[in-house]
Scaffold this motif. Structure first.
Motif, PDB file in Angstrom:
ATOM      1  N   THR A 142       0.573  -1.580   0.200  1.00 12.86           N
ATOM      2  CA  THR A 142      -0.367   0.564   0.048  1.00 12.86           C
ATOM      3  C   THR A 142       0.534   1.127  -0.474  1.00 12.86           C
ATOM      4  O   THR A 142       0.814   2.384  -0.387  1.00 12.86           O
ATOM      5  N   CYS A 193       2.458   1.453  -3.265  1.00 13.31           N
ATOM      6  CA  CYS A 193       1.221   2.198  -4.587  1.00 13.31           C
ATOM      7  C   CYS A 193       1.058   3.665  -4.251  1.00 13.31           C
ATOM      8  O   CYS A 193       0.294   4.298  -5.275  1.00 13.31           O
ATOM      9  N   PHE A 194       0.957   4.316  -3.456  1.00 12.73           N
ATOM     10  CA  PHE A 194       0.799   5.854  -2.859  1.00 12.73           C
ATOM     11  C   PHE A 194       1.468   6.421  -3.692  1.00 12.73           C
ATOM     12  O   PHE A 194       1.532   7.499  -3.267  1.00 12.73           O
ATOM     13  N   VAL A 249       1.010   6.467  -7.579  1.00 14.49           N
ATOM     14  CA  VAL A 249      -0.400   6.330  -7.904  1.00 14.49           C
ATOM     15  C   VAL A 249      -0.423   7.779  -8.509  1.00 14.49           C
ATOM     16  O   VAL A 249      -1.732   8.124  -9.195  1.00 14.49           O
ATOM     17  N   LEU A 296      -1.564   0.102 -11.498  1.00 15.09           N
ATOM     18  CA  LEU A 296      -1.000   0.284  -9.707  1.00 15.09           C
ATOM     19  C   LEU A 296      -1.650  -1.305  -9.216  1.00 15.09           C
ATOM     20  O   LEU A 296      -1.316  -2.091  -8.035  1.00 15.09           O
ATOM     21  N   ASN A 303      -5.869  -3.654  -1.586  1.00 15.56           N
ATOM     22  CA  ASN A 303      -4.651  -2.569  -1.799  1.00 15.56           C
ATOM     23  C   ASN A 303      -5.634  -1.576  -2.330  1.00 15.56           C
ATOM     24  O   ASN A 303      -5.413  -0.447  -2.423  1.00 15.56           O
ATOM     25  N   VAL A 339      -6.212   2.812  -2.082  1.00 12.89           N
ATOM     26  CA  VAL A 339      -4.963   3.226  -2.518  1.00 12.89           C
ATOM     27  C   VAL A 339      -6.374   4.781  -3.366  1.00 12.89           C
ATOM     28  O   VAL A 339      -6.379   5.604  -3.142  1.00 12.89           O
ATOM     29  N   LYS A 340      -7.463   3.818  -3.853  1.00  8.31           N
ATOM     30  CA  LYS A 340      -9.539   4.391  -3.941  1.00  8.31           C
ATOM     31  C   LYS A 340      -9.277   5.992  -3.221  1.00  8.31           C
ATOM     32  O   LYS A 340      -9.235   6.872  -3.558  1.00  8.31           O
ATOM     33  N   ARG A 360      -8.347   6.783  -0.385  1.00  8.63           N
ATOM     34  CA  ARG A 360      -7.236   7.802  -0.033  1.00  8.63           C
ATOM     35  C   ARG A 360      -7.268   8.901  -1.825  1.00  8.63           C
ATOM     36  O   ARG A 360      -7.222   9.962  -1.186  1.00  8.63           O
ATOM     37  N   LYS A 361      -6.907   8.655  -2.480  1.00  9.95           N
ATOM     38  CA  LYS A 361      -7.287   9.029  -3.840  1.00  9.95           C
ATOM     39  C   LYS A 361      -7.950  10.046  -4.094  1.00  9.95           C
ATOM     40  O   LYS A 361      -8.478  10.750  -4.321  1.00  9.95           O
TER      41      LYS A 361
END
Length: 99
Positions: free
Chosen positions: A17, A20-21, A24, A32, A86, A90-91, A93-94
């Motif tokens: 994770t 990926c951050f 991103v 990703l 993950n 990530v989605k 957070r984005k």
């Protein structure tokens, strides 16, 4: 499930994770997914190989519990599950940081 398995799975989730951050901003969604899956596959399959070399007989004797009956295959079973988490993280957070 063995406590070592839980720590290995959580380590895999955290490290992939975080990776990926950092990626991103530069990568597309399909990249990703590939990065997360590849990193989880490396960590979890490597850990299963190391644990199998340490004590192979222990993982073949366990026949109780939900994931204990899988033995060493438990870590390989969690590769797509951790990758799915993950992508969700990530989605999320984005979406929340950009709005």
């Amino acid at each position: 499930m063995n406590l070592a398995f839980i720590f290995i799975i959580l380590f895999s989730l955290l490290s992939s994770t975080l990776f990926c951050f950092f990626v991103v901003k530069k990568a597309k969604k399909i990249h990703l997914i590939f990065y997360a899956f590849f990193m989880n596959a490396i960590i979890l399959s490597g850990a299963s190989a190391i644990l199998y070399k340490i004590d192979a007989q222990r993982f073949h004797k366990e026949l109780y519990g939900l994931f204990d009956s899988l033995g060493i295959v438990t870590l390989l079973f969690f590769i797509p599950i951790v990758t799915w988490f993950n992508i969700i993280i990530v989605k999320w957070r984005k979406d929340t940081w950009l709005t």
